[in-house]
Write a protein that holds these residues in place. Structure first.
Motif, PDB file in Angstrom:
ATOM      1  N   VAL A 122       0.837  -1.196   0.000  1.00  0.00           N
ATOM      2  CA  VAL A 122       0.000   0.000   0.000  1.00  0.00           C
ATOM      3  C   VAL A 122       0.873   1.247   0.000  1.00  0.00           C
ATOM      4  O   VAL A 122       2.051   1.197   0.369  1.00  0.00           O
ATOM      5  N   THR A 123       0.270   2.337  -0.415  1.00  0.00           N
ATOM      6  CA  THR A 123       0.902   3.646  -0.254  1.00  0.00           C
ATOM      7  C   THR A 123      -0.059   4.533   0.522  1.00  0.00           C
ATOM      8  O   THR A 123      -1.282   4.375   0.424  1.00  0.00           O
ATOM      9  N   ARG A 124       0.521   5.418   1.315  1.00  0.00           N
ATOM     10  CA  ARG A 124      -0.274   6.391   2.061  1.00  0.00           C
ATOM     11  C   ARG A 124      -0.010   7.756   1.466  1.00  0.00           C
ATOM     12  O   ARG A 124       1.138   8.179   1.386  1.00  0.00           O
ATOM     13  N   GLY A 125      -1.060   8.401   1.048  1.00  0.00           N
ATOM     14  CA  GLY A 125      -0.923   9.731   0.465  1.00  0.00           C
ATOM     15  C   GLY A 125      -1.885  10.704   1.107  1.00  0.00           C
ATOM     16  O   GLY A 125      -2.512  10.401   2.121  1.00  0.00           O
ATOM     17  N   ARG A 126      -2.017  11.855   0.486  1.00  0.00           N
ATOM     18  CA  ARG A 126      -2.923  12.894   0.977  1.00  0.00           C
ATOM     19  C   ARG A 126      -4.129  12.992   0.047  1.00  0.00           C
ATOM     20  O   ARG A 126      -4.012  12.824  -1.161  1.00  0.00           O
ATOM     21  N   SER A 127      -5.268  13.273   0.629  1.00  0.00           N
ATOM     22  CA  SER A 127      -6.476  13.484  -0.153  1.00  0.00           C
ATOM     23  C   SER A 127      -6.322  14.739  -1.004  1.00  0.00           C
ATOM     24  O   SER A 127      -5.778  15.746  -0.545  1.00  0.00           O
ATOM     25  N   GLU A 128      -6.808  14.678  -2.229  1.00  0.00           N
ATOM     26  CA  GLU A 128      -6.785  15.859  -3.100  1.00  0.00           C
ATOM     27  C   GLU A 128      -7.775  16.911  -2.619  1.00  0.00           C
ATOM     28  O   GLU A 128      -7.577  18.099  -2.847  1.00  0.00           O
ATOM     29  N   LYS A 129      -8.833  16.481  -1.950  1.00  0.00           N
ATOM     30  CA  LYS A 129      -9.863  17.404  -1.471  1.00  0.00           C
ATOM     31  C   LYS A 129      -9.485  18.071  -0.153  1.00  0.00           C
ATOM     32  O   LYS A 129      -9.872  19.209   0.102  1.00  0.00           O
ATOM     33  N   ASP A 130      -8.754  17.335   0.694  1.00  0.00           N
ATOM     34  CA  ASP A 130      -8.386  17.857   2.007  1.00  0.00           C
ATOM     35  C   ASP A 130      -7.039  17.243   2.394  1.00  0.00           C
ATOM     36  O   ASP A 130      -6.963  16.057   2.724  1.00  0.00           O
ATOM     37  N   GLU A 131      -5.990  18.025   2.361  1.00  0.00           N
ATOM     38  CA  GLU A 131      -4.637  17.509   2.599  1.00  0.00           C
ATOM     39  C   GLU A 131      -4.422  16.982   4.007  1.00  0.00           C
ATOM     40  O   GLU A 131      -3.430  16.304   4.268  1.00  0.00           O
ATOM     41  N   ARG A 132      -5.328  17.272   4.910  1.00  0.00           N
ATOM     42  CA  ARG A 132      -5.197  16.732   6.273  1.00  0.00           C
ATOM     43  C   ARG A 132      -5.557  15.258   6.314  1.00  0.00           C
ATOM     44  O   ARG A 132      -5.204  14.552   7.254  1.00  0.00           O
ATOM     45  N   ILE A 133      -6.272  14.784   5.313  1.00  0.00           N
ATOM     46  CA  ILE A 133      -6.764  13.397   5.297  1.00  0.00           C
ATOM     47  C   ILE A 133      -5.765  12.502   4.577  1.00  0.00           C
ATOM     48  O   ILE A 133      -5.363  12.781   3.450  1.00  0.00           O
ATOM     49  N   ARG A 134      -5.368  11.415   5.268  1.00  0.00           N
ATOM     50  CA  ARG A 134      -4.477  10.416   4.667  1.00  0.00           C
ATOM     51  C   ARG A 134      -5.338   9.381   3.951  1.00  0.00           C
ATOM     52  O   ARG A 134      -6.303   8.872   4.510  1.00  0.00           O
ATOM     53  N   VAL A 135      -4.980   9.074   2.704  1.00  0.00           N
ATOM     54  CA  VAL A 135      -5.703   8.060   1.936  1.00  0.00           C
ATOM     55  C   VAL A 135      -4.757   6.916   1.594  1.00  0.00           C
ATOM     56  O   VAL A 135      -3.545   7.090   1.518  1.00  0.00           O
ATOM     57  N   LEU A 136      -5.342   5.762   1.389  1.00  0.00           N
ATOM     58  CA  LEU A 136      -4.584   4.542   1.139  1.00  0.00           C
ATOM     59  C   LEU A 136      -4.870   4.020  -0.261  1.00  0.00           C
ATOM     60  O   LEU A 136      -6.027   3.928  -0.660  1.00  0.00           O
ATOM     61  N   GLU A 137      -3.813   3.664  -0.949  1.00  0.00           N
ATOM     62  CA  GLU A 137      -3.927   3.091  -2.289  1.00  0.00           C
ATOM     63  C   GLU A 137      -3.188   1.759  -2.294  1.00  0.00           C
ATOM     64  O   GLU A 137      -2.128   1.618  -1.673  1.00  0.00           O
ATOM     65  N   ILE A 138      -3.748   0.803  -2.992  1.00  0.00           N
ATOM     66  CA  ILE A 138      -3.093  -0.500  -3.135  1.00  0.00           C
ATOM     67  C   ILE A 138      -2.119  -0.433  -4.305  1.00  0.00           C
ATOM     68  O   ILE A 138      -2.449   0.095  -5.363  1.00  0.00           O
ATOM     69  N   THR A 139      -0.934  -0.974  -4.089  1.00  0.00           N
ATOM     70  CA  THR A 139       0.070  -1.024  -5.149  1.00  0.00           C
ATOM     71  C   THR A 139      -0.208  -2.229  -6.053  1.00  0.00           C
ATOM     72  O   THR A 139      -1.095  -3.062  -5.757  1.00  0.00           O
ATOM     73  N   GLN A 140       0.572  -2.345  -7.101  1.00  0.00           N
ATOM     74  CA  GLN A 140       0.441  -3.510  -7.984  1.00  0.00           C
ATOM     75  C   GLN A 140       0.730  -4.794  -7.210  1.00  0.00           C
ATOM     76  O   GLN A 140       0.060  -5.800  -7.397  1.00  0.00           O
ATOM     77  N   ALA A 141       1.721  -4.753  -6.327  1.00  0.00           N
ATOM     78  CA  ALA A 141       2.024  -5.932  -5.499  1.00  0.00           C
ATOM     79  C   ALA A 141       0.834  -6.284  -4.607  1.00  0.00           C
ATOM     80  O   ALA A 141       0.531  -7.466  -4.384  1.00  0.00           O
ATOM     81  N   GLY A 142       0.154  -5.270  -4.097  1.00  0.00           N
ATOM     82  CA  GLY A 142      -1.044  -5.494  -3.284  1.00  0.00           C
ATOM     83  C   GLY A 142      -2.158  -6.122  -4.089  1.00  0.00           C
ATOM     84  O   GLY A 142      -2.893  -6.988  -3.598  1.00  0.00           O
ATOM     85  N   LYS A 143      -2.296  -5.694  -5.341  1.00  0.00           N
ATOM     86  CA  LYS A 143      -3.317  -6.281  -6.218  1.00  0.00           C
ATOM     87  C   LYS A 143      -2.980  -7.729  -6.558  1.00  0.00           C
ATOM     88  O   LYS A 143      -3.869  -8.586  -6.616  1.00  0.00           O
ATOM     89  N   THR A 144      -1.703  -8.008  -6.765  1.00  0.00           N
ATOM     90  CA  THR A 144      -1.270  -9.382  -7.030  1.00  0.00           C
ATOM     91  C   THR A 144      -1.557 -10.273  -5.827  1.00  0.00           C
ATOM     92  O   THR A 144      -1.988 -11.414  -5.979  1.00  0.00           O
ATOM     93  N   LEU A 145      -1.328  -9.739  -4.643  1.00  0.00           N
ATOM     94  CA  LEU A 145      -1.587 -10.487  -3.417  1.00  0.00           C
ATOM     95  C   LEU A 145      -3.067 -10.827  -3.279  1.00  0.00           C
ATOM     96  O   LEU A 145      -3.415 -11.899  -2.769  1.00  0.00           O
ATOM     97  N   GLU A 146      -3.933  -9.949  -3.756  1.00  0.00           N
ATOM     98  CA  GLU A 146      -5.376 -10.201  -3.695  1.00  0.00           C
ATOM     99  C   GLU A 146      -5.726 -11.482  -4.448  1.00  0.00           C
ATOM    100  O   GLU A 146      -6.547 -12.283  -3.988  1.00  0.00           O
ATOM    101  N   VAL A 147      -5.105 -11.682  -5.586  1.00  0.00           N
ATOM    102  CA  VAL A 147      -5.357 -12.889  -6.388  1.00  0.00           C
ATOM    103  C   VAL A 147      -4.944 -14.125  -5.584  1.00  0.00           C
ATOM    104  O   VAL A 147      -5.665 -15.129  -5.542  1.00  0.00           O
ATOM    105  N   GLN A 148      -3.801 -14.054  -4.915  1.00  0.00           N
ATOM    106  CA  GLN A 148      -3.327 -15.178  -4.105  1.00  0.00           C
ATOM    107  C   GLN A 148      -4.228 -15.411  -2.893  1.00  0.00           C
ATOM    108  O   GLN A 148      -4.475 -16.550  -2.506  1.00  0.00           O
TER     109      GLN A 148
END
Length: 149
Positions: free
Chosen positions: A86-112
């Motif tokens: 995963v990566t932790r970034g900032r919301s485009e709407k409100d920079e105080r909010i941390r958002v989480l995105e799944i990486t390609q490795a995270g998506k591969t893990l979902e299949v497993q």
């Protein structure tokens, strides 16, 4: 001599909390070998389950869904980030909010990980309706205890 039910309220055999505790420990132990193959702990697996369904959610929303506070959630997310899931970034709407995105490795893990629920059903056996009812009762217990705090 007939089997007499213990009426002592302090008897371990009469504690619902102990039954839930024992079942939880047994469940986590049953998951462990399956999750070891994915290099995930049980709490990390639960977080990934939510993230696979809700790409781009906030850290706060993840904590709400997992019933975890930020003090518990932050180190867990840092470990998932170090693993490259995963990566932790900032919301485009409100920079105080941390958002989480799944990486390609995270998506591969979902299949497993997709095989894990069926493998656990095989380990548990039994009637699926019984497990649905057990889940419903556990959810109800959580709601009652959470609202009582």
């Amino acid at each position: 001599m007939p089997n007499v039910k213990d009426t002592n309220p302090l008897s371990l055999d009469n504690q619902v909390c102990f039954s839930l505790y024992s079942a939880t420990n047994a469940m986590v132990r049953a998951y462990r070998p399956l999750l070891n193959e994915l290099d995930l702990t049980y709490p990390q697996y639960l977080a990934m389950l939510v993230l696979w369904q809700h790409q781009g959610i906030s850290v706060k929303t993840l904590g709400d869904k997992l019933h975890l506070d930020s003090g518990t959630l932050t180190p867990l997310l840092k470990r998932l980030e170090v693993k490259g899931l995963v990566t932790r970034g900032r919301s485009e709407k409100d920079e105080r909010i941390r958002v989480l995105e799944i990486t390609q490795a995270g998506k591969t893990l979902e299949v497993q990980a997709a095989k894990i629920p069926d493998l656990m059903r095989c380990k548990l056996g039994g009637d699926p309706q019984v497990f649905s009812e057990l889940k419903r009762l556990c959810d109800q217990a959580y709601q009652l205890l959470d609202s009582a705090k």
